[in-house]
Design a protein around this motif. Structure first.
Motif, mmCIF file in Angstrom:
data_model
loop_
_atom_site.group_PDB
_atom_site.id
_atom_site.type_symbol
_atom_site.label_atom_id
_atom_site.label_comp_id
_atom_site.label_asym_id
_atom_site.label_seq_id
_atom_site.Cartn_x
_atom_site.Cartn_y
_atom_site.Cartn_z
ATOM 1 N N SER A 1 1.383 16.126 -6.972
ATOM 2 C CA SER A 1 1.425 15.864 -8.334
ATOM 3 C C SER A 1 1.294 14.545 -8.808
ATOM 4 O O SER A 1 2.105 14.205 -9.667
ATOM 5 C CB SER A 1 2.609 16.886 -8.981
ATOM 6 O OG SER A 1 2.452 18.033 -8.350
ATOM 7 N N LEU A 2 0.401 13.803 -8.228
ATOM 8 C CA LEU A 2 0.549 12.353 -8.577
ATOM 9 C C LEU A 2 0.176 12.056 -9.772
ATOM 10 O O LEU A 2 -0.715 12.940 -10.611
ATOM 11 C CB LEU A 2 -0.372 11.707 -7.623
ATOM 12 C CG LEU A 2 -0.099 11.476 -6.153
ATOM 13 C CD1 LEU A 2 -1.016 10.920 -5.164
ATOM 14 C CD2 LEU A 2 0.985 10.121 -6.253
ATOM 15 N N LYS A 3 0.806 11.264 -10.346
ATOM 16 C CA LYS A 3 0.493 10.652 -11.751
ATOM 17 C C LYS A 3 0.142 9.157 -11.789
ATOM 18 O O LYS A 3 0.330 8.467 -10.939
ATOM 19 C CB LYS A 3 1.907 10.815 -12.457
ATOM 20 C CG LYS A 3 2.798 12.015 -12.602
ATOM 21 C CD LYS A 3 3.928 11.785 -13.147
ATOM 22 C CE LYS A 3 4.695 13.215 -13.124
ATOM 23 N NZ LYS A 3 6.127 13.109 -13.718
ATOM 24 N N PRO A 4 -0.629 8.791 -12.993
ATOM 25 C CA PRO A 4 -1.061 7.445 -13.014
ATOM 26 C C PRO A 4 0.020 6.481 -13.054
ATOM 27 O O PRO A 4 -0.275 5.311 -12.125
ATOM 28 C CB PRO A 4 -1.770 7.386 -14.572
ATOM 29 C CG PRO A 4 -2.031 8.642 -14.760
ATOM 30 C CD PRO A 4 -0.889 9.570 -14.105
ATOM 31 N N GLU A 5 1.355 6.786 -13.152
ATOM 32 C CA GLU A 5 2.186 5.816 -13.391
ATOM 33 C C GLU A 5 2.567 5.691 -11.917
ATOM 34 O O GLU A 5 3.753 4.969 -11.552
ATOM 35 C CB GLU A 5 3.340 6.284 -14.088
ATOM 36 C CG GLU A 5 3.932 7.793 -13.736
ATOM 37 C CD GLU A 5 3.228 8.594 -15.078
ATOM 38 O OE1 GLU A 5 1.970 8.481 -15.326
ATOM 39 O OE2 GLU A 5 3.967 9.437 -15.629
ATOM 40 N N ASP A 6 2.137 6.485 -10.685
ATOM 41 C CA ASP A 6 2.722 6.427 -9.391
ATOM 42 C C ASP A 6 1.614 5.195 -8.866
ATOM 43 O O ASP A 6 1.779 4.704 -7.825
ATOM 44 C CB ASP A 6 2.530 7.643 -8.634
ATOM 45 C CG ASP A 6 3.439 8.602 -9.080
ATOM 46 O OD1 ASP A 6 2.788 10.020 -9.179
ATOM 47 O OD2 ASP A 6 4.459 8.343 -9.185
ATOM 48 N N THR A 7 0.567 4.511 -9.472
ATOM 49 C CA THR A 7 -0.103 3.665 -8.986
ATOM 50 C C THR A 7 0.590 2.312 -8.722
ATOM 51 O O THR A 7 1.488 1.907 -9.389
ATOM 52 C CB THR A 7 -1.219 3.174 -9.940
ATOM 53 O OG1 THR A 7 -2.076 4.451 -10.205
ATOM 54 C CG2 THR A 7 -1.953 1.977 -9.698
ATOM 55 N N ALA A 8 0.475 1.949 -7.245
ATOM 56 C CA ALA A 8 1.204 0.856 -6.761
ATOM 57 C C ALA A 8 0.929 0.584 -5.590
ATOM 58 O O ALA A 8 0.199 1.195 -4.714
ATOM 59 C CB ALA A 8 2.634 1.193 -6.810
ATOM 60 N N VAL A 9 1.297 -0.563 -4.940
ATOM 61 C CA VAL A 9 1.272 -0.894 -3.597
ATOM 62 C C VAL A 9 2.506 -0.099 -2.850
ATOM 63 O O VAL A 9 3.724 -0.514 -3.304
ATOM 64 C CB VAL A 9 1.326 -2.379 -3.227
ATOM 65 C CG1 VAL A 9 1.272 -2.520 -1.736
ATOM 66 C CG2 VAL A 9 0.068 -2.962 -3.750
ATOM 67 N N TYR A 10 2.355 0.592 -1.988
ATOM 68 C CA TYR A 10 3.450 1.312 -1.160
ATOM 69 C C TYR A 10 3.679 0.613 0.161
ATOM 70 O O TYR A 10 2.679 0.152 0.900
ATOM 71 C CB TYR A 10 3.155 2.801 -0.895
ATOM 72 C CG TYR A 10 3.271 3.535 -2.255
ATOM 73 C CD1 TYR A 10 2.386 3.687 -3.398
ATOM 74 C CD2 TYR A 10 4.168 4.552 -2.318
ATOM 75 C CE1 TYR A 10 2.429 4.262 -4.620
ATOM 76 C CE2 TYR A 10 4.457 5.386 -3.794
ATOM 77 C CZ TYR A 10 3.276 5.015 -4.404
ATOM 78 O OH TYR A 10 3.692 5.662 -5.855
ATOM 79 N N TYR A 11 4.933 0.501 0.384
ATOM 80 C CA TYR A 11 5.228 -0.247 1.554
ATOM 81 C C TYR A 11 6.193 0.521 2.532
ATOM 82 O O TYR A 11 7.251 1.422 1.741
ATOM 83 C CB TYR A 11 6.147 -1.621 1.354
ATOM 84 C CG TYR A 11 5.227 -2.658 0.333
ATOM 85 C CD1 TYR A 11 5.387 -2.545 -0.940
ATOM 86 C CD2 TYR A 11 4.738 -3.669 1.228
ATOM 87 C CE1 TYR A 11 4.595 -3.582 -1.637
ATOM 88 C CE2 TYR A 11 3.961 -4.570 0.194
ATOM 89 C CZ TYR A 11 3.916 -4.357 -0.949
ATOM 90 O OH TYR A 11 3.323 -5.461 -1.655
ATOM 91 N N CYS A 12 6.298 0.522 3.557
ATOM 92 C CA CYS A 12 7.054 1.149 4.733
ATOM 93 C C CYS A 12 8.162 0.052 4.971
ATOM 94 O O CYS A 12 7.783 -1.166 5.068
ATOM 95 C CB CYS A 12 6.227 1.564 5.909
ATOM 96 S SG CYS A 12 7.315 2.290 7.224
ATOM 97 N N ALA A 13 9.477 0.529 5.178
ATOM 98 C CA ALA A 13 10.507 -0.568 5.726
ATOM 99 C C ALA A 13 11.332 0.103 6.444
ATOM 100 O O ALA A 13 11.672 1.363 6.336
ATOM 101 C CB ALA A 13 11.188 -0.766 4.082
ATOM 102 N N ALA A 14 11.979 -0.586 7.092
ATOM 103 C CA ALA A 14 13.122 -0.307 8.118
ATOM 104 C C ALA A 14 14.454 -0.699 8.078
ATOM 105 O O ALA A 14 14.140 -2.066 7.769
ATOM 106 C CB ALA A 14 12.621 -0.594 9.629
ATOM 107 N N ALA A 15 15.632 -0.118 7.985
ATOM 108 C CA ALA A 15 16.941 -0.882 8.002
ATOM 109 C C ALA A 15 17.725 -0.531 8.935
ATOM 110 O O ALA A 15 17.840 0.698 9.375
ATOM 111 C CB ALA A 15 17.571 -0.659 6.541
#
Length: 121
Positions: free
Chosen positions: A85-99
Motif C-alpha cells: 500500500s505504498l504512498k507517494p510520501e514513502d518516496t525516499a532512499v531506503y537504507y539497511c542498518a545494523a546495530a
C-alpha cells in the motif's frame, strides 16, 4: 566490519508493493539488531522498521505500521522489508542498518549505500 547491500528499490505506483532486501557480508547478521531507515529529499533520516537479533521483536514507525513488514533470515544473512500500500510520501532512499547491543532506540553502527524507492501518484 559489516558490509550491507540493499536491493529491490524502484518506481511503483501508489497502492503498489515492493520488497527490499539487504544482504550482509563480513560478519554474520545474527548478532545485530537490524533496521531500515529512509531519507526523503529535504528531510532527516528516520527509522521506519527494526527487528531484533532473533526476529521475535519488531518496531515500526507510525507512518508505516500495518503496511510495512520487516523480517530476517539469519541463515541467509539477509534482512527484508516488505512494503505494501505504498504512498507517494514513502518516496525516499531506503537504507539497511545494523546495530550491536540490545533491541531498542539507539545508534546504528553500520549503514548500507541505500536504494531509491519512488512512488508515483
Amino acid at each position: 566490519q559489516v558490509q550491507l547491500v540493499e536491493s529491490g528499490g524502484g518506481l511503483v505506483q501508489a497502492g503498489g508493493s515492493l520488497r527490499l532486501s539487504c544482504a550482509a557480508s563480513g560478519r554474520t547478521l545474527s548478532s545485530y539488531v537490524m533496521g531500515w531507515l529512509r531519507q526523503a529529499p529535504g528531510k532527516e533520516r528516520e527509522v521506519v522498521a527494526s527487528i531484533s537479533q532473533s526476529g521475535t521483536l519488531t518496531h515500526y514507525a507510525d507512518s508505516v505500521k500495518a503496511r510495512f513488514t520487516v523480517s530476517r533470515d539469519n541463515a541467509k544473512n539477509t534482512v527484508y522489508l516488505q512494503m505494501n500500500s505504498l504512498k507517494p510520501e514513502d518516496t525516499a532512499v531506503y537504507y539497511c542498518a545494523a546495530a550491536s547491543g540490545v533491541f531498542g532506540p539507539g545508534k546504528y553502527d553500520y549503514l548500507g549505500q541505500g536504494t531509491q524507492v519512488t512512488v508515483s501518484s
